[in-house]
Design a protein around this motif. Structure first.
Motif, PDB file in Angstrom:
ATOM      1  N   LEU A  90     -13.362   4.424  -0.675  1.00 55.10           N
ATOM      2  CA  LEU A  90     -13.717   4.786   0.697  1.00 55.10           C
ATOM      3  C   LEU A  90     -15.208   5.110   0.804  1.00 55.10           C
ATOM      4  O   LEU A  90     -15.732   5.942   0.066  1.00 55.10           O
ATOM      5  CB  LEU A  90     -12.889   5.992   1.148  1.00 55.10           C
ATOM      6  N   LEU A 121       0.836  -1.206   0.000  1.00 53.02           N
ATOM      7  CA  LEU A 121       0.000   0.000   0.000  1.00 53.02           C
ATOM      8  C   LEU A 121       0.869   1.255   0.000  1.00 53.02           C
ATOM      9  O   LEU A 121       0.573   2.230  -0.702  1.00 53.02           O
ATOM     10  CB  LEU A 121      -0.939   0.011   1.208  1.00 53.02           C
ATOM     11  N   LYS A 167      -6.611   1.365  -5.223  1.00 48.79           N
ATOM     12  CA  LYS A 167      -7.562   0.291  -4.967  1.00 48.79           C
ATOM     13  C   LYS A 167      -6.854  -0.770  -4.133  1.00 48.79           C
ATOM     14  O   LYS A 167      -5.823  -1.311  -4.556  1.00 48.79           O
ATOM     15  CB  LYS A 167      -8.054  -0.314  -6.291  1.00 48.79           C
ATOM     16  N   TRP A 168      -7.409  -1.048  -2.967  1.00 51.27           N
ATOM     17  CA  TRP A 168      -6.806  -2.039  -2.082  1.00 51.27           C
ATOM     18  C   TRP A 168      -6.801  -3.404  -2.759  1.00 51.27           C
ATOM     19  O   TRP A 168      -7.793  -3.790  -3.391  1.00 51.27           O
ATOM     20  CB  TRP A 168      -7.632  -2.093  -0.783  1.00 51.27           C
ATOM     21  N   ASP A 199      -7.844   6.913  -1.622  1.00 56.85           N
ATOM     22  CA  ASP A 199      -8.630   5.671  -1.599  1.00 56.85           C
ATOM     23  C   ASP A 199      -9.786   5.776  -2.594  1.00 56.85           C
ATOM     24  O   ASP A 199     -10.677   6.624  -2.455  1.00 56.85           O
ATOM     25  CB  ASP A 199      -9.158   5.432  -0.188  1.00 56.85           C
ATOM     26  N   TRP A 229      -2.589   7.301   1.959  1.00 50.08           N
ATOM     27  CA  TRP A 229      -3.340   6.259   1.255  1.00 50.08           C
ATOM     28  C   TRP A 229      -4.833   6.566   1.311  1.00 50.08           C
ATOM     29  O   TRP A 229      -5.527   6.488   0.288  1.00 50.08           O
ATOM     30  CB  TRP A 229      -3.056   4.887   1.876  1.00 50.08           C
ATOM     31  N   HIS A 230      -5.339   6.941   2.490  1.00 49.70           N
ATOM     32  CA  HIS A 230      -6.766   7.272   2.615  1.00 49.70           C
ATOM     33  C   HIS A 230      -7.153   8.437   1.707  1.00 49.70           C
ATOM     34  O   HIS A 230      -8.258   8.457   1.152  1.00 49.70           O
ATOM     35  CB  HIS A 230      -7.101   7.615   4.071  1.00 49.70           C
ATOM     36  N   GLY A 259     -11.730   2.123   4.633  1.00 48.70           N
ATOM     37  CA  GLY A 259     -10.316   2.449   4.677  1.00 48.70           C
ATOM     38  C   GLY A 259      -9.497   1.284   5.171  1.00 48.70           C
ATOM     39  O   GLY A 259      -9.914   0.123   5.102  1.00 48.70           O
ATOM     40  N   LEU A 289      -7.710  -4.125   5.153  1.00 47.56           N
ATOM     41  CA  LEU A 289      -8.945  -3.443   4.774  1.00 47.56           C
ATOM     42  C   LEU A 289      -9.954  -3.511   5.913  1.00 47.56           C
ATOM     43  O   LEU A 289     -10.194  -4.577   6.487  1.00 47.56           O
ATOM     44  CB  LEU A 289      -9.547  -4.097   3.533  1.00 47.56           C
ATOM     45  N   ARG A 348      -5.917   7.202  -8.193  1.00 45.70           N
ATOM     46  CA  ARG A 348      -6.497   6.679  -6.957  1.00 45.70           C
ATOM     47  C   ARG A 348      -6.006   5.260  -6.696  1.00 45.70           C
ATOM     48  O   ARG A 348      -5.541   4.565  -7.598  1.00 45.70           O
ATOM     49  CB  ARG A 348      -8.034   6.701  -7.045  1.00 45.70           C
TER      50      ARG A 348
END
Length: 335
Positions: free
Chosen positions: A287, A161, A182-183, A284, A280-281, A306, A313, A180
């Motif tokens: 989110l 991340l 994406k986890w 995100d 990171w947030h 988040g 996650l 952006r």
């Protein structure tokens, strides 16, 4: 700092001649390269094998349509900031390789931190969960870096991340905004995949280990090569056109990636993911959105809240929060 060089071969020299996108006659190419027209013709045939759009017109010669910005070690080194230059041990460029991660993983056990390699093309590029990474010649960026850590896998929580944040910052420093995350491993632009991260580890899982960080960025993806991509995608060139920006330089972006990546790796064992969580947030992509989290065994519907301090996650399911770790999980938004 030491530098490893890939020897110049006739095909590489031919590519340098054609990289400007102009027409060049067979005689001109033969004179420049010190070879016969027959030898030039033989090497020109190899360009189509690389997937390059070679145009031939009688009386004008040969052209690589749109030209190429080939990777150049000196241009990359010249654009590094002092800290990244200090952290860099070896910078190696390949015309073609199976996978930059494979190259980095193959370095000897005594290899110090700070090895970085890039390739014009990967013949067996890999993405997450065993997927192939589409890697056409001279169009995108394929970069791997290795770093040694103590503490094994526990010291690496959230690293993929944090690397995503570093890639965003490199693109932003180059002029492209709005990327952006994406986890856990993808970068998106307007909902389409732009880049990805693949981490691989060797050594002791609870002690001294080496981590290879692989980064792939769609920079100028040929339409023909993109037929192998099984999800919505975008490249940096299209994003820049839509934003009214000039095209980004491959060499400059490679340098910006190294500028962001090597200091991150050097400091990560001390700082961990905590130094990157807020960044990171801020990027995100999902989110507060309802998502589906999928594994080989099941699918789970929930709201993305988040990530926690380890990079897991935070998924809200029926009012309760669950922590989900990367592994073989994938996520998509519910339309």
């Amino acid at each position: 700092m030491t530098q490893a060089d890939t020897p110049k071969d006739p095909l590489s020299a031919l590519l340098v001649c054609l990289a400007d996108g102009d027409f060049h006659s067979g005689d001109e190419l033969g004179e420049s390269l010190g070879m016969s027209r027959a030898a030039v013709w033989k090497h020109l045939q190899k360009l189509t094998e690389l997937g390059l759009p070679l145009t031939s017109i009688r009386g004008r010669g040969y052209q690589v349509e749109g030209g190429l910005e080939l990777l150049e070690k000196e241009r990359i080194l010249g654009a590094l900031d002092p800290e990244a230059r200090r952290r860099l041990n070896v910078l190696e460029l390949f015309r073609a390789t199976d996978s930059t991660n494979v190259r980095a993983l193959a370095r000897g056990p005594a290899e110090p931190s700070g090895y970085v390699c890039l390739a014009e093309q990967q013949t067996a590029g890999r993405g997450r969960r065993g997927r192939a990474w589409v890697s056409p010649y001279g169009r995108n960026l394929y970069l791997s870096a290795s770093w040694n850590f103590d503490g094994g896998a526990a010291a690496l929580e959230g690293l993929s991340l944090a690397v995503g944040v570093a890639i965003c910052r490199a693109l932003e420093a180059s002029g492209l905004q709005g990327v952006r995350l994406k986890w856990p491993n993808d970068l998106l632009w307007r909902g389409r995949k732009l880049a990805g991260v693949l981490l691989e580890m060797t050594g002791d899982p609870v002690g001294q280990c080496r981590v290879v960080v692989g980064i792939g960025i769609n920079l100028s993806m040929p339409a023909g090569a993109a037929r192998g991509i099984d999800q919505p995608w975008v490249d940096v060139s299209e994003a820049c056109r839509e934003e009214g920006l000039a095209p980004l330089s491959r060499n400059r972006l490679a340098a910006e990636l190294i500028n962001q990546l090597l200091p991150l790796l050097a400091d990560y064992q001390r700082s961990g993911f905590s130094d990157y969580r807020n960044a990171w947030h801020a990027r995100d992509a999902f989110l507060g959105q309802t998502v589906v989290l999928k594994s080989a065994q099941r699918e789970q519907l929930g709201v993305a809240r988040g990530v926690d301090g380890s990079g897991a996650l935070r998924l809200e399911v029926d009012g309760q929060e669950q922590l989900c770790h990367g592994g073989e999980l994938s996520m998509r938004a519910v339309s």
